[in-house]
Design an enzyme around this catalytic site. Structure first.
Site, PDB file in Angstrom:
ATOM      1  CE1 TYR A  47      42.799 -54.089 -20.509  1.00  0.00           C
ATOM      2  CE2 TYR A  47      42.601 -51.601 -21.466  1.00  0.00           C
ATOM      3  CZ  TYR A  47      42.236 -53.181 -21.384  1.00  0.00           C
ATOM      4  OH  TYR A  47      40.814 -52.931 -22.425  1.00  0.00           O
ATOM      5  CG  HIS A 105      37.879 -55.216 -17.587  1.00  0.00           C
ATOM      6  ND1 HIS A 105      39.232 -55.065 -17.454  1.00  0.00           N
ATOM      7  CD2 HIS A 105      37.783 -55.283 -19.182  1.00  0.00           C
ATOM      8  CE1 HIS A 105      39.813 -55.088 -18.395  1.00  0.00           C
ATOM      9  NE2 HIS A 105      39.189 -54.794 -19.865  1.00  0.00           N
TER      10      HIS A 105
HETATM   11  N1  LIG Z   1      36.400 -53.805 -21.898  1.00  0.00           N
HETATM   12  C1  LIG Z   1      37.478 -54.509 -22.279  1.00  0.00           C
HETATM   13  O1  LIG Z   1      36.491 -55.631 -22.711  1.00  0.00           O
HETATM   14  C2  LIG Z   1      37.976 -54.662 -23.183  1.00  0.00           C
HETATM   15  C3  LIG Z   1      38.647 -55.051 -24.533  1.00  0.00           C
HETATM   16  C4  LIG Z   1      39.482 -55.645 -25.403  1.00  0.00           C
HETATM   17  C5  LIG Z   1      39.518 -53.473 -25.912  1.00  0.00           C
HETATM   18  N2  LIG Z   1      39.509 -53.226 -25.184  1.00  0.00           N
HETATM   19  C6  LIG Z   1      40.281 -51.591 -25.132  1.00  0.00           C
HETATM   20  O2  LIG Z   1      39.539 -51.798 -26.879  1.00  0.00           O
HETATM   21  C7  LIG Z   1      41.385 -51.429 -26.902  1.00  0.00           C
HETATM   22  C8  LIG Z   1      41.386 -51.495 -28.813  1.00  0.00           C
HETATM   23  O3  LIG Z   1      41.009 -52.692 -29.131  1.00  0.00           O
HETATM   24  P1  LIG Z   1      42.248 -53.585 -29.487  1.00  0.00           P
HETATM   25  O4  LIG Z   1      43.197 -53.137 -29.241  1.00  0.00           O
HETATM   26  O5  LIG Z   1      41.816 -55.052 -29.296  1.00  0.00           O
HETATM   27  O6  LIG Z   1      42.149 -53.658 -31.517  1.00  0.00           O
HETATM   28  P2  LIG Z   1      41.719 -53.090 -32.084  1.00  0.00           P
HETATM   29  O7  LIG Z   1      42.093 -51.325 -31.576  1.00  0.00           O
HETATM   30  O8  LIG Z   1      40.595 -53.229 -33.679  1.00  0.00           O
HETATM   31  O9  LIG Z   1      42.850 -53.361 -33.023  1.00  0.00           O
HETATM   32  C9  LIG Z   1      44.660 -52.500 -32.193  1.00  0.00           C
HETATM   33  C10 LIG Z   1      45.852 -53.490 -33.464  1.00  0.00           C
HETATM   34  O10 LIG Z   1      45.583 -52.680 -35.092  1.00  0.00           O
HETATM   35  C11 LIG Z   1      46.383 -52.188 -35.495  1.00  0.00           C
HETATM   36  N3  LIG Z   1      45.876 -50.638 -35.796  1.00  0.00           N
HETATM   37  C12 LIG Z   1      45.714 -49.547 -35.401  1.00  0.00           C
HETATM   38  N4  LIG Z   1      45.780 -48.834 -36.329  1.00  0.00           N
HETATM   39  C13 LIG Z   1      45.489 -49.413 -37.586  1.00  0.00           C
HETATM   40  C14 LIG Z   1      45.643 -48.553 -38.872  1.00  0.00           C
HETATM   41  N5  LIG Z   1      45.474 -47.268 -39.317  1.00  0.00           N
HETATM   42  N6  LIG Z   1      45.932 -49.391 -39.453  1.00  0.00           N
HETATM   43  C15 LIG Z   1      46.959 -50.897 -39.528  1.00  0.00           C
HETATM   44  N7  LIG Z   1      46.274 -51.367 -38.570  1.00  0.00           N
HETATM   45  C16 LIG Z   1      46.136 -50.436 -37.327  1.00  0.00           C
HETATM   46  C17 LIG Z   1      47.731 -51.671 -34.374  1.00  0.00           C
HETATM   47  O11 LIG Z   1      48.519 -51.539 -34.525  1.00  0.00           O
HETATM   48  P3  LIG Z   1      49.655 -51.333 -33.712  1.00  0.00           P
HETATM   49  O12 LIG Z   1      49.844 -51.195 -32.403  1.00  0.00           O
HETATM   50  O13 LIG Z   1      51.679 -51.350 -34.019  1.00  0.00           O
HETATM   51  O14 LIG Z   1      49.969 -49.456 -33.727  1.00  0.00           O
HETATM   52  C18 LIG Z   1      47.142 -53.223 -33.478  1.00  0.00           C
HETATM   53  O15 LIG Z   1      47.533 -54.440 -33.985  1.00  0.00           O
HETATM   54  C19 LIG Z   1      42.268 -51.655 -26.380  1.00  0.00           C
HETATM   55  O16 LIG Z   1      43.043 -51.552 -26.621  1.00  0.00           O
HETATM   56  C20 LIG Z   1      41.086 -51.665 -25.249  1.00  0.00           C
HETATM   57  O17 LIG Z   1      41.674 -50.364 -24.222  1.00  0.00           O
HETATM   58  C21 LIG Z   1      38.422 -53.060 -24.497  1.00  0.00           C
END
Ligand SMILES: NC(=O)c1ccc[n+]([C@@H]2O[C@H](COP(=O)([O-])OP(=O)(O)OC[C@H]3O[C@@H](n4cnc5c(N)ncnc54)[C@H](OP(=O)(O)O)[C@@H]3O)[C@@H](O)[C@H]2O)c1
Length: 272
Positions: A47, A105
């Protein structure tokens, strides 16, 4: 906040994701989340934000023992010496002397799983990480890790949300008492505009995003790590814990199409 007990650690069931946040934006978001009461921060070497996460932790004043930090080693660094180097670099950026959970990861096609787990286990035995785990492991890889290698994995972090079925992997994890950490729990934000979730939310004076999160958190052994850069969203997501979904809500969510995987890079072994 509830903690999932796994391999000697208590994993806070709810955390902050930090993918696609870097520098000052990431530092401010993590500091805000810690101020609101988040105690589980998810980052990764890939990241490019461990330094910002570390700066936020240092500034927060939250006692280290009250904080859970997960970081991950990228699939290109899975040779034993590369894991060591990646781990040391992560700790240095995070300004910590240990992390709580260190994950593979992504699996890679040519990885040597026994050697990987031997290296991770050494880091655990040295007290540099309190527990080890995996992410993006399909059922076959999980079985190899758990049954053949007998690796003490504390979680499998996988994509899981209202639009994606994960029954097969979830059942296996539950049978082995290994937490499932749901990433992209808001379907990368798409859950916020889903009509079914909006209408369920209306009934409870909640948002669609809150409904999506509570649906996950109501499941035994499931943790969720939504990413939110804005303090209002961070607060709203934390408040989702208070929501009470009923059987009718769960039935409507169960009926949503569950074939939408949004994260699937070409380098990893296939899912099914
Ligand atoms: N292990 C892996 O391979 C892997 C892969 C992907 C992700 N991850 C981890 O999982 C975490 C979460 O996944 P993600 O970031 O891909 O997707 P997510 O958490 O499903 O969605 C994030 C998005 O949702 C928005 N959001 C957050 N809260 C909200 C709310 N209450 N109402 C409306 N929109 C909202 C955020 O907006 P804003 O940012 O504008 O606030 C952002 O655009 C990652 O950040 C990472 O730490 C791990």
């Amino acid at each position: 906040m509830e903690h999932l007990q796994t391999q000697g650690i208590g994993l806070p069931q709810f955390g902050l994701g930090t993918f696609r946040m870097q520098g000052e934006v990431c530092r401010a978001a993590v500091e805000s989340a810690l101020g609101l009461g988040y105690r589980h921060i998810d980052t990764a070497e890939m990241y490019g934000n461990e330094d910002a996460v570390g700066a936020a932790i240092a500034a927060s004043g939250v006692a280290r023992k009250d904080l859970h930090v997960t970081t991950k080693v990228w699939h290109e660094n899975l040779a034993p010496d590369a894991i060591r180097r990646a781990f040391e670099a992560s700790l240095k950026k995070l300004k910590l002397d240990h992390v709580d959970l260190y994950l593979v990861h992504w699996p890679s096609r040519n990885m040597n799983l026994p050697a990987i787990f031997e290296t991770l286990l050494k880091l655990k035995q040295e007290g540099r990480t309190r527990a080890i785990g995996v992410a993006n492991f399909n059922l076959a890889l999980l079985k190899t890790a758990v049954e053949e290698i007998k690796a003490p994995i504390a979680c499998n972090q996988i994509e899981y949300h209202v639009m994606l079925d994960q029954t097969k992997v979830a059942r296996y994890l539950a049978a082995k008492s290994i937490p499932l950490v749901a990433y992209a729990p808001l379907a990368q934000g798409r859950a916020a505009s889903d009509e079914t979730l909006i209408s369920i939310g209306r009934k409870h004076r909640a948002s669609a995003a809150q409904v999506a999160l509570k649906w996950l958190l109501d499941q035994d052994g499931v943790a969720a790590i939504p990413k939110a850069s804005r303090a209002e969203s961070q607060r709203a997501n934390l408040d989702a814990l208070k929501l009470k979904l009923d059987d009718e809500d769960r039935k409507a969510i169960a009926a949503l199409p569950k074939d939408k995987r949004f994260v699937n890079p070409g380098f990893a072994p296939a899912w099914d």
